[in-house]
Design an enzyme around this catalytic site. Sequence first.
Site: not given
Ligand code: MG
Length: 327
Positions: A200, A228, A121, A168, A224
């Site tokens: 994963d 969710d 990000y 990872k 993130d």
């Molecule tokens: Mg989000």
Amino acid sequence: MTHEIAVIPGDGIGQEVTPAAVKVLEAIETVDFEFVEGEAGDAVKDETGEALPQETREIAADADATLFGAAGETAADVILPLRDVVGSFANVRPARSYPGLDAVQPDTDIVFIRENTEGVYTGIESEITEGVRTLTRVITAEASRDIAEYGFDYAKQNGYEDVTIAHKANVMRQTDGLFLETAEAVAEDRGADYDTALMDALAMHLVMTPEEYDVIVCPNLAGDMLSDLSAGLVGGLGLLPSANIGEENALFEPVHGSAPDIAGKGVANPSAMILSAAMLLEHLGYDEEGDQVRTAVESVLESGPRTPDLGGDAGTTAVTDAVIDEL
Ligand code: MG
Ligand code: NAI
């Protein structure tokens, strides 16, 4: 003592759930707040050309804490710089199931401690040539140490036993290699128990056996996505609050976005935003008041009224007023 709170409702349902949270904070008699409102998001960009006006940055920088609703298409231009304004390095996202709600996984109580400044990000993207674009993933030892220290401290202070470091490193050997080795060193320094998990496979385990996890320390994008995903396990995005914690300042926001599909109808679930306000109270040292707000939300979730995302037919205002009645 009066606490100055920056209030930035933003777009869509941000305009509906943010006033709900402010109304709940105003109902707490033992704490004095002064609310200063700032604009941000798609609407103000259309008007002024800027999604995050300088005035709003200053309001957030000067306040004791910020409540942020959601932005729409300009989310990245608003929330990333706002997290920067408050110097936030840790994004705390609790995903809990609540009694009486029809959740996919009713035994979930996980707190994601997400690195909040780097990873993928950073915005360092470029077009090398037509049809070929790159993104630079940045991982530093400093940010990895900060988030791991915060995660282990959080687990200890909040009575959680298990800390899992998500990564990872088998593929992203340099970047997640550094994240993993730095986080493991933090755990070893403290003599803390921990597990590691490939992110994963962790996604699958979270769906099948979320009760096995407590605190999950993760790089930015993984945090993130996995949070969710966990919202889906407990009843949807209308339930997930979050805190962006910095050394001296902090910003509180629901995990959800501006929800254009339901915006303007008065049916947005205010729980995520009100639970974010409970995290704000705790951050300012009002543990008891934060607890009262959370208990009031839990009680309304259990007995109703409920918004349509939870199978009910009540509106945002009716749910907010029920929470205030419980208080
Ligand atoms: Mg989000
Ligand atoms: P979203 O979180 O806005 O909505 C996803 C789904 O969850 C929708 O069906 C929505 O109706 C439902 N939902 C979300 N919050 C709810 C609530 N409080 N009550 C009831 N239902 C709720 O994510 P989506 O649709 O991917 O993005 C919509 C816009 O929001 C986009 O423009 C995106 O850029 C922005 N966004 C902004 C964020 C922020 O400001 N921090 C975070 C995520 C998305």
